[in-house]
Design a protein around this motif. Sequence first.
Motif, PDB file in Angstrom:
ATOM      1  N   GLU A  35      -3.331  40.195 -31.386  1.00  0.00           N
ATOM      2  CA  GLU A  35      -4.220  40.024 -32.646  1.00  0.00           C
ATOM      3  C   GLU A  35      -5.307  39.380 -31.861  1.00  0.00           C
ATOM      4  O   GLU A  35      -5.881  39.121 -32.367  1.00  0.00           O
ATOM      5  CB  GLU A  35      -3.236  38.802 -32.552  1.00  0.00           C
ATOM      6  CG  GLU A  35      -1.529  38.570 -33.543  1.00  0.00           C
ATOM      7  CD  GLU A  35      -1.170  37.038 -33.856  1.00  0.00           C
ATOM      8  OE1 GLU A  35      -2.115  36.060 -33.622  1.00  0.00           O
ATOM      9  OE2 GLU A  35      -0.208  37.811 -34.547  1.00  0.00           O
ATOM     10  N   TRP A  36      -5.228  40.388 -31.582  1.00  0.00           N
ATOM     11  CA  TRP A  36      -7.507  40.307 -30.664  1.00  0.00           C
ATOM     12  C   TRP A  36      -8.147  41.594 -31.407  1.00  0.00           C
ATOM     13  O   TRP A  36      -9.142  41.770 -31.054  1.00  0.00           O
ATOM     14  CB  TRP A  36      -7.293  41.226 -29.321  1.00  0.00           C
ATOM     15  CG  TRP A  36      -6.912  40.006 -28.906  1.00  0.00           C
ATOM     16  CD1 TRP A  36      -6.715  38.458 -29.020  1.00  0.00           C
ATOM     17  CD2 TRP A  36      -6.047  40.056 -27.046  1.00  0.00           C
ATOM     18  NE1 TRP A  36      -6.130  37.563 -28.407  1.00  0.00           N
ATOM     19  CE2 TRP A  36      -5.461  38.856 -26.478  1.00  0.00           C
ATOM     20  CE3 TRP A  36      -5.986  40.941 -26.519  1.00  0.00           C
ATOM     21  CZ2 TRP A  36      -5.367  38.418 -25.597  1.00  0.00           C
ATOM     22  CZ3 TRP A  36      -5.954  40.808 -24.877  1.00  0.00           C
ATOM     23  CH2 TRP A  36      -5.737  39.371 -24.770  1.00  0.00           C
ATOM     24  N   GLU A  37      -7.544  42.096 -32.928  1.00  0.00           N
ATOM     25  CA  GLU A  37      -8.617  43.084 -33.722  1.00  0.00           C
ATOM     26  C   GLU A  37      -9.581  43.009 -33.548  1.00  0.00           C
ATOM     27  O   GLU A  37     -10.070  43.392 -33.590  1.00  0.00           O
ATOM     28  CB  GLU A  37      -7.782  43.514 -34.989  1.00  0.00           C
ATOM     29  CG  GLU A  37      -8.152  44.478 -35.494  1.00  0.00           C
ATOM     30  CD  GLU A  37      -8.598  46.045 -34.948  1.00  0.00           C
ATOM     31  OE1 GLU A  37      -9.365  46.834 -35.813  1.00  0.00           O
ATOM     32  OE2 GLU A  37      -7.824  46.459 -33.648  1.00  0.00           O
ATOM     33  N   ASN A  38      -9.748  41.673 -34.385  1.00  0.00           N
ATOM     34  CA  ASN A  38     -11.132  41.516 -34.492  1.00  0.00           C
ATOM     35  C   ASN A  38     -11.978  41.075 -33.143  1.00  0.00           C
ATOM     36  O   ASN A  38     -13.627  41.680 -32.911  1.00  0.00           O
ATOM     37  CB  ASN A  38     -11.312  39.856 -35.417  1.00  0.00           C
ATOM     38  CG  ASN A  38     -10.604  38.805 -34.070  1.00  0.00           C
ATOM     39  OD1 ASN A  38     -10.018  39.168 -33.364  1.00  0.00           O
ATOM     40  ND2 ASN A  38     -11.063  36.800 -34.164  1.00  0.00           N
ATOM     41  N   ILE A  39     -11.936  41.069 -32.012  1.00  0.00           N
ATOM     42  CA  ILE A  39     -12.268  41.189 -30.672  1.00  0.00           C
ATOM     43  C   ILE A  39     -12.793  42.275 -30.098  1.00  0.00           C
ATOM     44  O   ILE A  39     -13.825  42.544 -30.166  1.00  0.00           O
ATOM     45  CB  ILE A  39     -11.527  40.729 -29.574  1.00  0.00           C
ATOM     46  CG1 ILE A  39     -11.600  39.019 -29.837  1.00  0.00           C
ATOM     47  CG2 ILE A  39     -11.688  40.613 -28.053  1.00  0.00           C
ATOM     48  CD1 ILE A  39     -10.172  38.029 -28.537  1.00  0.00           C
ATOM     49  N   ARG A  40     -11.683  43.307 -30.100  1.00  0.00           N
ATOM     50  CA  ARG A  40     -11.693  44.811 -29.893  1.00  0.00           C
ATOM     51  C   ARG A  40     -12.499  45.526 -31.236  1.00  0.00           C
ATOM     52  O   ARG A  40     -13.342  46.240 -30.887  1.00  0.00           O
ATOM     53  CB  ARG A  40     -10.598  45.605 -30.511  1.00  0.00           C
ATOM     54  CG  ARG A  40     -10.527  47.278 -30.616  1.00  0.00           C
ATOM     55  CD  ARG A  40      -9.255  47.847 -30.803  1.00  0.00           C
ATOM     56  NE  ARG A  40      -9.418  48.225 -32.669  1.00  0.00           N
ATOM     57  CZ  ARG A  40      -9.993  48.561 -32.806  1.00  0.00           C
ATOM     58  NH1 ARG A  40     -10.854  49.783 -32.941  1.00  0.00           N
ATOM     59  NH2 ARG A  40     -10.059  48.820 -34.406  1.00  0.00           N
TER      60      ARG A  40
END
Length: 140
Positions: A35-40
């Motif tokens: 659930e790190w799509e925003n970080i990526r």
Amino acid sequence: MNVDLKCPVCNRVDEDGGHYFFKCKPVKELWRSFEWENIRQELVTYQSPRHVLQEIFKMEDKVCSKICTMLWLWWFERNKAHSGERIRGCNEIQASIEIHCKEFEEEWNKKEKTPKLPCSDKWKPPPPNVLLKILTKVDG
């Protein structure tokens, strides 16, 4: 020298670090599994590895540790693919990241809990000619 610039995982031409760590379809799946799509999406905008790492190191310790472990394991998987080996799936890599991070945290906590013994003795130079005496015993 003939250098193959294709991504060994998805065969996209012109593989670079940005592609491999943030844009390759399987690695996107890995980022999403945490659930790190925003970080990526934020990290992919940086133009240099230095800026990417600076941003990662600013993150909460557990997230930073997991992301660094993920990047390290993903590079390992890339090298396996490059040599023709099968790479692990997203779930296997995710489990491996969790295990590595848990082991690291346990070791870190052990070191923090280990009492440090006070060192009352200060260093003193050895007695005169001690090295000469030791060397004489070895040769003699």
